[in-house]
Motif scaffolding. Sequence first.
Motif, PDB file in Angstrom:
ATOM      1  N   VAL A  57       0.844  -1.205   0.000  1.00 34.74           N
ATOM      2  CA  VAL A  57       0.000   0.000   0.000  1.00 34.74           C
ATOM      3  C   VAL A  57       0.878   1.253   0.000  1.00 34.74           C
ATOM      4  O   VAL A  57       0.543   2.260  -0.627  1.00 34.74           O
ATOM      5  CB  VAL A  57      -0.956   0.002   1.212  1.00 34.74           C
ATOM      6  CG1 VAL A  57      -1.717   1.328   1.296  1.00 34.74           C
ATOM      7  CG2 VAL A  57      -1.940  -1.153   1.102  1.00 34.74           C
ATOM      8  N   LEU A  58       2.002   1.171   0.681  1.00 34.58           N
ATOM      9  CA  LEU A  58       2.937   2.297   0.684  1.00 34.58           C
ATOM     10  C   LEU A  58       3.413   2.606  -0.740  1.00 34.58           C
ATOM     11  O   LEU A  58       3.502   3.774  -1.143  1.00 34.58           O
ATOM     12  CB  LEU A  58       4.132   1.967   1.588  1.00 34.58           C
ATOM     13  CG  LEU A  58       5.114   3.081   1.882  1.00 34.58           C
ATOM     14  CD1 LEU A  58       4.437   4.227   2.603  1.00 34.58           C
ATOM     15  CD2 LEU A  58       6.288   2.548   2.716  1.00 34.58           C
ATOM     16  N   ASP A  59       3.696   1.556  -1.505  1.00 33.38           N
ATOM     17  CA  ASP A  59       4.100   1.755  -2.900  1.00 33.38           C
ATOM     18  C   ASP A  59       2.983   2.433  -3.687  1.00 33.38           C
ATOM     19  O   ASP A  59       3.237   3.307  -4.522  1.00 33.38           O
ATOM     20  CB  ASP A  59       4.464   0.412  -3.547  1.00 33.38           C
ATOM     21  CG  ASP A  59       5.762  -0.165  -2.992  1.00 33.38           C
ATOM     22  OD1 ASP A  59       6.544   0.611  -2.403  1.00 33.38           O
ATOM     23  OD2 ASP A  59       5.975  -1.379  -3.133  1.00 33.38           O
ATOM     24  N   HIS A  60       1.753   2.005  -3.427  1.00 36.52           N
ATOM     25  CA  HIS A  60       0.593   2.624  -4.094  1.00 36.52           C
ATOM     26  C   HIS A  60       0.534   4.114  -3.730  1.00 36.52           C
ATOM     27  O   HIS A  60       0.321   4.968  -4.598  1.00 36.52           O
ATOM     28  CB  HIS A  60      -0.691   1.921  -3.663  1.00 36.52           C
ATOM     29  CG  HIS A  60      -1.929   2.553  -4.200  1.00 36.52           C
ATOM     30  ND1 HIS A  60      -2.466   2.213  -5.413  1.00 36.52           N
ATOM     31  CD2 HIS A  60      -2.728   3.536  -3.692  1.00 36.52           C
ATOM     32  CE1 HIS A  60      -3.540   2.946  -5.637  1.00 36.52           C
ATOM     33  NE2 HIS A  60      -3.727   3.751  -4.602  1.00 36.52           N
ATOM     34  N   TRP A  61       0.733   4.419  -2.461  1.00 35.36           N
ATOM     35  CA  TRP A  61       0.664   5.817  -2.016  1.00 35.36           C
ATOM     36  C   TRP A  61       1.770   6.643  -2.683  1.00 35.36           C
ATOM     37  O   TRP A  61       1.543   7.789  -3.089  1.00 35.36           O
ATOM     38  CB  TRP A  61       0.800   5.887  -0.486  1.00 35.36           C
ATOM     39  CG  TRP A  61       0.913   7.288   0.033  1.00 35.36           C
ATOM     40  CD1 TRP A  61      -0.101   8.172   0.228  1.00 35.36           C
ATOM     41  CD2 TRP A  61       2.111   7.977   0.418  1.00 35.36           C
ATOM     42  NE1 TRP A  61       0.388   9.363   0.708  1.00 35.36           N
ATOM     43  CE2 TRP A  61       1.736   9.271   0.834  1.00 35.36           C
ATOM     44  CE3 TRP A  61       3.461   7.608   0.439  1.00 35.36           C
ATOM     45  CZ2 TRP A  61       2.673  10.210   1.271  1.00 35.36           C
ATOM     46  CZ3 TRP A  61       4.390   8.541   0.876  1.00 35.36           C
ATOM     47  CH2 TRP A  61       3.985   9.826   1.286  1.00 35.36           C
ATOM     48  N   ARG A  62       2.969   6.063  -2.766  1.00 33.79           N
ATOM     49  CA  ARG A  62       4.086   6.828  -3.363  1.00 33.79           C
ATOM     50  C   ARG A  62       3.784   7.185  -4.816  1.00 33.79           C
ATOM     51  O   ARG A  62       4.231   8.216  -5.309  1.00 33.79           O
ATOM     52  CB  ARG A  62       5.380   6.019  -3.268  1.00 33.79           C
ATOM     53  CG  ARG A  62       5.968   6.040  -1.863  1.00 33.79           C
ATOM     54  CD  ARG A  62       7.274   5.298  -1.778  1.00 33.79           C
ATOM     55  NE  ARG A  62       7.878   5.467  -0.467  1.00 33.79           N
ATOM     56  CZ  ARG A  62       8.351   4.474   0.275  1.00 33.79           C
ATOM     57  NH1 ARG A  62       8.309   3.236  -0.168  1.00 33.79           N
ATOM     58  NH2 ARG A  62       8.873   4.732   1.459  1.00 33.79           N
ATOM     59  N   ALA A  63       3.036   6.329  -5.491  1.00 32.74           N
ATOM     60  CA  ALA A  63       2.685   6.610  -6.888  1.00 32.74           C
ATOM     61  C   ALA A  63       1.583   7.660  -6.990  1.00 32.74           C
ATOM     62  O   ALA A  63       1.334   8.202  -8.067  1.00 32.74           O
ATOM     63  CB  ALA A  63       2.249   5.321  -7.579  1.00 32.74           C
ATOM     64  N   HIS A  64       0.922   7.935  -5.865  1.00 30.40           N
ATOM     65  CA  HIS A  64      -0.205   8.887  -5.877  1.00 30.40           C
ATOM     66  C   HIS A  64      -0.112   9.808  -4.679  1.00 30.40           C
ATOM     67  O   HIS A  64      -1.126  10.136  -4.061  1.00 30.40           O
ATOM     68  CB  HIS A  64      -1.539   8.131  -5.843  1.00 30.40           C
ATOM     69  CG  HIS A  64      -1.716   7.147  -6.947  1.00 30.40           C
ATOM     70  ND1 HIS A  64      -2.100   7.496  -8.211  1.00 30.40           N
ATOM     71  CD2 HIS A  64      -1.520   5.802  -6.981  1.00 30.40           C
ATOM     72  CE1 HIS A  64      -2.159   6.423  -8.978  1.00 30.40           C
ATOM     73  NE2 HIS A  64      -1.801   5.390  -8.250  1.00 30.40           N
ATOM     74  N   ARG A  65       1.077  10.267  -4.337  1.00 32.44           N
ATOM     75  CA  ARG A  65       1.220  10.973  -3.068  1.00 32.44           C
ATOM     76  C   ARG A  65       0.650  12.386  -3.116  1.00 32.44           C
ATOM     77  O   ARG A  65       0.352  12.954  -2.073  1.00 32.44           O
ATOM     78  CB  ARG A  65       2.676  10.973  -2.585  1.00 32.44           C
ATOM     79  CG  ARG A  65       3.668  11.729  -3.447  1.00 32.44           C
ATOM     80  CD  ARG A  65       5.048  11.628  -2.834  1.00 32.44           C
ATOM     81  NE  ARG A  65       5.096  12.203  -1.491  1.00 32.44           N
ATOM     82  CZ  ARG A  65       6.076  11.999  -0.628  1.00 32.44           C
ATOM     83  NH1 ARG A  65       7.084  11.215  -0.941  1.00 32.44           N
ATOM     84  NH2 ARG A  65       6.057  12.566   0.543  1.00 32.44           N
ATOM     85  N   LEU A  66       0.483  12.965  -4.295  1.00 30.66           N
ATOM     86  CA  LEU A  66      -0.081  14.311  -4.368  1.00 30.66           C
ATOM     87  C   LEU A  66      -1.585  14.314  -4.138  1.00 30.66           C
ATOM     88  O   LEU A  66      -2.130  15.240  -3.547  1.00 30.66           O
ATOM     89  CB  LEU A  66       0.241  14.955  -5.719  1.00 30.66           C
ATOM     90  CG  LEU A  66       1.686  15.434  -5.897  1.00 30.66           C
ATOM     91  CD1 LEU A  66       1.865  16.085  -7.261  1.00 30.66           C
ATOM     92  CD2 LEU A  66       2.077  16.405  -4.789  1.00 30.66           C
ATOM     93  N   GLU A  67      -2.244  13.280  -4.624  1.00 33.41           N
ATOM     94  CA  GLU A  67      -3.683  13.165  -4.414  1.00 33.41           C
ATOM     95  C   GLU A  67      -4.058  11.698  -4.566  1.00 33.41           C
ATOM     96  O   GLU A  67      -3.402  10.960  -5.298  1.00 33.41           O
ATOM     97  CB  GLU A  67      -4.454  14.030  -5.405  1.00 33.41           C
ATOM     98  CG  GLU A  67      -4.233  13.630  -6.840  1.00 33.41           C
ATOM     99  CD  GLU A  67      -4.577  14.746  -7.803  1.00 33.41           C
ATOM    100  OE1 GLU A  67      -4.520  15.915  -7.417  1.00 33.41           O
ATOM    101  OE2 GLU A  67      -4.907  14.415  -8.951  1.00 33.41           O
ATOM    102  N   PRO A  68      -5.104  11.259  -3.879  1.00 31.18           N
ATOM    103  CA  PRO A  68      -5.470   9.845  -3.966  1.00 31.18           C
ATOM    104  C   PRO A  68      -5.939   9.486  -5.370  1.00 31.18           C
ATOM    105  O   PRO A  68      -6.566  10.295  -6.054  1.00 31.18           O
ATOM    106  CB  PRO A  68      -6.599   9.706  -2.945  1.00 31.18           C
ATOM    107  CG  PRO A  68      -7.132  11.076  -2.754  1.00 31.18           C
ATOM    108  CD  PRO A  68      -5.981  12.015  -2.978  1.00 31.18           C
ATOM    109  N   SER A  69      -5.624   8.278  -5.763  1.00 30.49           N
ATOM    110  CA  SER A  69      -6.050   7.813  -7.085  1.00 30.49           C
ATOM    111  C   SER A  69      -7.573   7.711  -7.134  1.00 30.49           C
ATOM    112  O   SER A  69      -8.195   7.196  -6.197  1.00 30.49           O
ATOM    113  CB  SER A  69      -5.434   6.439  -7.362  1.00 30.49           C
ATOM    114  OG  SER A  69      -6.126   5.803  -8.408  1.00 30.49           O
ATOM    115  N   PRO A  70      -8.183   8.181  -8.230  1.00 30.00           N
ATOM    116  CA  PRO A  70      -9.646   8.063  -8.343  1.00 30.00           C
ATOM    117  C   PRO A  70     -10.106   6.605  -8.324  1.00 30.00           C
ATOM    118  O   PRO A  70     -11.258   6.331  -8.014  1.00 30.00           O
ATOM    119  CB  PRO A  70      -9.946   8.702  -9.701  1.00 30.00           C
ATOM    120  CG  PRO A  70      -8.751   9.518 -10.037  1.00 30.00           C
ATOM    121  CD  PRO A  70      -7.582   8.878  -9.373  1.00 30.00           C
TER     122      PRO A  70
END
Lengths: 188, 147
Positions: A57-70
């Motif tokens: 999940v951390l990897d997912h967040w790093r890919a979308h750290r500016l705003e949550p993925s839709p």
Amino acid sequence: MTGLVLDARSLTLPTLRLGAPAIIRSRGEPPPLPPAEVTVTIHRQPLAVAADAQVAVLDHWRAHRLEPSPTMGSDLREAGLLHHCGFLSADPGGPLIFRRIADATVKALGREWARQQLGKPNDDDPYSEYAIQLATHYDEAIQGGEPVYNHLVIHGLAHPVVYSHLLVGWTSPTGQQALLTVIDWPGV
Amino acid sequence: MPQAVDERVAVSRRQRLSGGGPLGPDRDNLAVILSLAGFVEAGLGGAPADVLKRRLINLLDATDAAIDLGALPELVRPTFDNLVERVLVAADNRSAEASDHFAKAVSSMEQDAEELPSSAESHSVSGADGRSVVERIWDSLSPRMAK
């Protein structure tokens, strides 16, 4: 592997009280009995000791750290991570509201509690010092813009509970906030 | 280095800083440049509205001061105004996009009460990492314990 960082000051167990949330107490009922004494310790830990699901999940967040993925919900579901996750969001200036509750939390606090809590603010229970203490860490993850990882030990329930949570957060330019909490509770 | 050479180097640097244009003292130009950079960075970087507003005020103040002091010619003002407008439009678009993404993210994470697991259900909460928290704590402490 990075070693644990145990702050001796954190070894003092603060007293927390878990009472029935206000939302599940009907109007007119007598005041609730004094809640059982519950103690908890929260130990900040390096991300290096996070569980695999939390790292994913951390990897997912790093890919979308500016705003949550839709498509965050479906992304996490397809990755088999969604049941680890709790999610809260807030409108600008508003309280954090439960949108999703991790399975482990449901098992710990009960399905009825979770059913009532969905769509309600995290801090709607004035008796829950535990929720208030967690809120401090939620706020840190959202305002700080960096992941927060803690090991937590709760005493005073039927069985001692040892678990960890990874917290990642977002703030939009207009002040919306979101928090994703990833629970690792082995053996539950 | 002889003093005359020092002065020539300093003059040359000032000319390079001004881009050969009709610009005045470097310090005032730098104040404008820094405030301009701060404003553009905030506008394109998705900074909160209050931060963007504060940086815009800084930029307008620095620009006004530089023009008043003769460090910048008045003719740059339309260029600055145009840039400010473009950044604000970009920030607006980005803000709307971010709000839209937030709304969709929240919607995608929304859980219906019927989806809640029954208390009897069991998931492997530890995921692929089969070690317990206690085991991981022990592993991480082992190097210290061995000392």
